[in-house]
Design a protein around this motif. Sequence first.
Motif, mmCIF file in Angstrom:
data_model
loop_
_atom_site.group_PDB
_atom_site.id
_atom_site.type_symbol
_atom_site.label_atom_id
_atom_site.label_comp_id
_atom_site.label_asym_id
_atom_site.label_seq_id
_atom_site.Cartn_x
_atom_site.Cartn_y
_atom_site.Cartn_z
ATOM 1 N N ALA A 231 -3.982 -0.063 -6.680
ATOM 2 C CA ALA A 231 -3.479 -1.001 -5.613
ATOM 3 C C ALA A 231 -1.999 -0.635 -5.290
ATOM 4 N N ALA A 232 -1.287 -0.321 -6.157
ATOM 5 C CA ALA A 232 0.245 0.446 -6.286
ATOM 6 C C ALA A 232 0.218 1.821 -5.691
ATOM 7 N N GLY A 233 -0.778 2.486 -5.864
ATOM 8 C CA GLY A 233 -0.778 3.807 -5.293
ATOM 9 C C GLY A 233 -1.032 3.762 -3.722
ATOM 10 N N MET A 234 -2.026 3.032 -3.480
ATOM 11 C CA MET A 234 -2.228 2.941 -2.103
ATOM 12 C C MET A 234 -1.206 2.039 -1.373
ATOM 13 N N ALA A 235 -0.445 1.337 -1.905
ATOM 14 C CA ALA A 235 0.586 0.386 -1.425
ATOM 15 C C ALA A 235 1.726 1.815 -0.951
ATOM 16 N N GLY A 236 2.017 2.518 -2.149
ATOM 17 C CA GLY A 236 2.885 3.410 -1.947
ATOM 18 C C GLY A 236 2.832 4.445 -0.549
ATOM 19 N N LEU A 237 1.530 4.650 -0.585
ATOM 20 C CA LEU A 237 0.988 5.596 0.537
ATOM 21 C C LEU A 237 1.335 4.990 1.721
ATOM 22 N N VAL A 238 1.166 3.705 1.907
ATOM 23 C CA VAL A 238 1.369 3.119 3.137
ATOM 24 C C VAL A 238 2.865 2.975 3.606
ATOM 25 N N LEU A 239 3.697 2.741 2.470
ATOM 26 C CA LEU A 239 5.156 2.504 2.732
ATOM 27 C C LEU A 239 5.746 3.976 2.927
ATOM 28 N N CYS A 240 5.208 5.030 2.883
ATOM 29 C CA CYS A 240 5.946 6.394 3.002
ATOM 30 C C CYS A 240 5.406 7.028 3.819
ATOM 31 N N HIS A 241 3.935 7.153 4.183
ATOM 32 C CA HIS A 241 3.414 8.040 5.043
ATOM 33 C C HIS A 241 1.851 7.567 5.500
ATOM 34 N N VAL A 242 1.867 7.037 6.423
ATOM 35 C CA VAL A 242 0.517 6.415 6.992
ATOM 36 C C VAL A 242 -0.601 7.231 7.097
ATOM 37 N N ILE A 243 -0.329 8.445 7.456
ATOM 38 C CA ILE A 243 -1.417 9.279 7.707
ATOM 39 C C ILE A 243 -2.003 9.831 6.323
ATOM 40 N N SER A 244 -1.191 9.992 5.330
ATOM 41 C CA SER A 244 -1.750 10.089 3.740
ATOM 42 C C SER A 244 -2.600 9.063 3.310
ATOM 43 N N PHE A 245 -2.181 7.684 3.797
ATOM 44 C CA PHE A 245 -2.958 6.764 3.524
ATOM 45 C C PHE A 245 -4.299 6.847 4.227
ATOM 46 N N GLU A 246 -4.561 7.124 5.303
ATOM 47 C CA GLU A 246 -5.723 6.946 6.102
ATOM 48 C C GLU A 246 -6.612 8.234 5.535
ATOM 49 N N ILE A 247 -6.223 9.283 5.377
ATOM 50 C CA ILE A 247 -6.797 10.267 4.761
ATOM 51 C C ILE A 247 -7.205 10.040 3.419
ATOM 52 N N THR A 248 -6.548 9.487 2.614
ATOM 53 C CA THR A 248 -7.038 8.912 1.324
ATOM 54 C C THR A 248 -8.208 7.951 1.479
#
Length: 307
Positions: A231-248
């Motif tokens: 949860a913390a890792g995915m939230a961190g991705l959203v709050l710094c780079h949405v594209i990285s979140f989508e790819i993940t």
Amino acid sequence: RGECNFQIQEIILEEQPVYRWIRLLGFLLLFITVDFVGTWLFTEHADKPSEVLRRHNVTFALGLVCALACLPFFCDGILWGDDIDFHLTRIAHLAQSLQEGQFPVRMYTDMLNGYGYAAPLYYCDLFLYIPAILFNCMLPLQTCYKIYGMLVTVATAGICYMSLSHILKQKEAAIVGTTLYLLAGYRLCNVHMRAAVGEYTAMTWLPLVVWGMYEIYTHAKAAWRQWLPLAAGMAGLVLCHVISFEITCVFLLIFCLLRAKETFSLARLVALSKAAGTCVALCTWFLIPMLHSMATQKILGTQALPT
């Protein structure tokens, strides 16, 4: 192209006392840190330096790796990466918006010759508040950026080592893995050549995602300690780079489908759902304005303007 002649009639140099105080505070913190570390090393096995190295080899190893990864930040100027001008502009206008009383900042009101720019609605600036606050303390803009890059490097090393140590259960293997991750060519390219702030900040959080998935899939009934890293890792991705979140998300979906027999157990689905819900809860303050803007506004992105 037209021609224009202009004259500079006056330049005013004005001292900002806050910069002196910030420099004083910085040097005091540096001296206190050096004194503390020196005293600690001297009083603990002072007659056996090898024992100190053995007991604190992780700290020394990660410190050395971080120093190597940050070497370009110690040059006199700044490496002019592909996106550096955009991100320096973001930091400067974020600092100005904070001075104007915006919090959280949703729009750079004075950007683009006073027309404003709503970049924070789509590119979360949460982690850039650190260099923006430093810039408001009258530190040079490039110094603020360098400090941010070094802090991200240290955070990446710490999070990666913590994640790998839990997964591999071996300190030495975790150090090697952290070294390879921190000094990977792609990451160094993102940091120093492309100046892709969002992407290299996102790489700080990816090890947490791997750790969280490992814990969920190696425990029949994962407790909150097991799904919280995801949860913390995915939230961190959203709050710094949405594209990285989508790819993940795409890779996680593929992983879950490939291990469908394990995925579609009630306990594991509950753990994944809790991680997803916690991630959304942590990012709601950013996601709701972004999705609302995308749904209700006509946005011109990369499309060419009509001639």
